[in-house]
Design a protein around this motif. Structure first.
Motif, PDB file in Angstrom:
ATOM      1  N   TYR A   1       0.832  -1.184   0.000  1.00 42.29           N
ATOM      2  CA  TYR A   1       0.000   0.000   0.000  1.00 42.29           C
ATOM      3  C   TYR A   1       0.875   1.245   0.000  1.00 42.29           C
ATOM      4  O   TYR A   1       1.797   1.365   0.799  1.00 42.29           O
ATOM      5  N   PHE A   2       0.587   2.161  -0.910  1.00 42.45           N
ATOM      6  CA  PHE A   2       1.293   3.424  -0.976  1.00 42.45           C
ATOM      7  C   PHE A   2       0.354   4.508  -0.472  1.00 42.45           C
ATOM      8  O   PHE A   2      -0.824   4.517  -0.817  1.00 42.45           O
ATOM      9  N   PRO A   3       0.863   5.434   0.294  1.00 42.16           N
ATOM     10  CA  PRO A   3       0.020   6.560   0.706  1.00 42.16           C
ATOM     11  C   PRO A   3      -0.433   7.329  -0.538  1.00 42.16           C
ATOM     12  O   PRO A   3       0.374   7.647  -1.404  1.00 42.16           O
ATOM     13  N   ALA A   4      -1.725   7.613  -0.618  1.00 45.85           N
ATOM     14  CA  ALA A   4      -2.277   8.268  -1.806  1.00 45.85           C
ATOM     15  C   ALA A   4      -1.655   9.637  -2.030  1.00 45.85           C
ATOM     16  O   ALA A   4      -1.363  10.021  -3.169  1.00 45.85           O
ATOM     17  N   ALA A   5      -1.431  10.381  -0.968  1.00 43.43           N
ATOM     18  CA  ALA A   5      -0.866  11.727  -1.111  1.00 43.43           C
ATOM     19  C   ALA A   5       0.552  11.663  -1.674  1.00 43.43           C
ATOM     20  O   ALA A   5       0.915  12.466  -2.540  1.00 43.43           O
TER      21      ALA A   5
END
Length: 59
Positions: free
Chosen positions: A26-30
């Protein structure tokens, strides 16, 4: 037909279980959006005369 040996059955079951493993990253969306914006900005900052220097026809 010969019955399947225990070893072959265990091997088949192990391969089937290993095939069901999923790794989620999971990558932070921001952070992903910021990186995409930075890449887009770098691409759009190409100089307009760069295309003509490489042999592209000018209009």
């Amino acid at each position: 037909m010969k019955p399947v040996s225990t070893w072959a059955a265990m091997l088949s079951l192990s391969l089937a279980m290993a095939g069901c493993v999923t790794i989620n990253i999971y990558f932070p969306a921001a952070a992903a959006e910021k990186a995409a914006d930075r890449i887009i900005d770098e691409v759009w900052q190409l100089k307009p005369d760069a295309a003509t220097k490489e042999g592209a026809p000018s209009r």
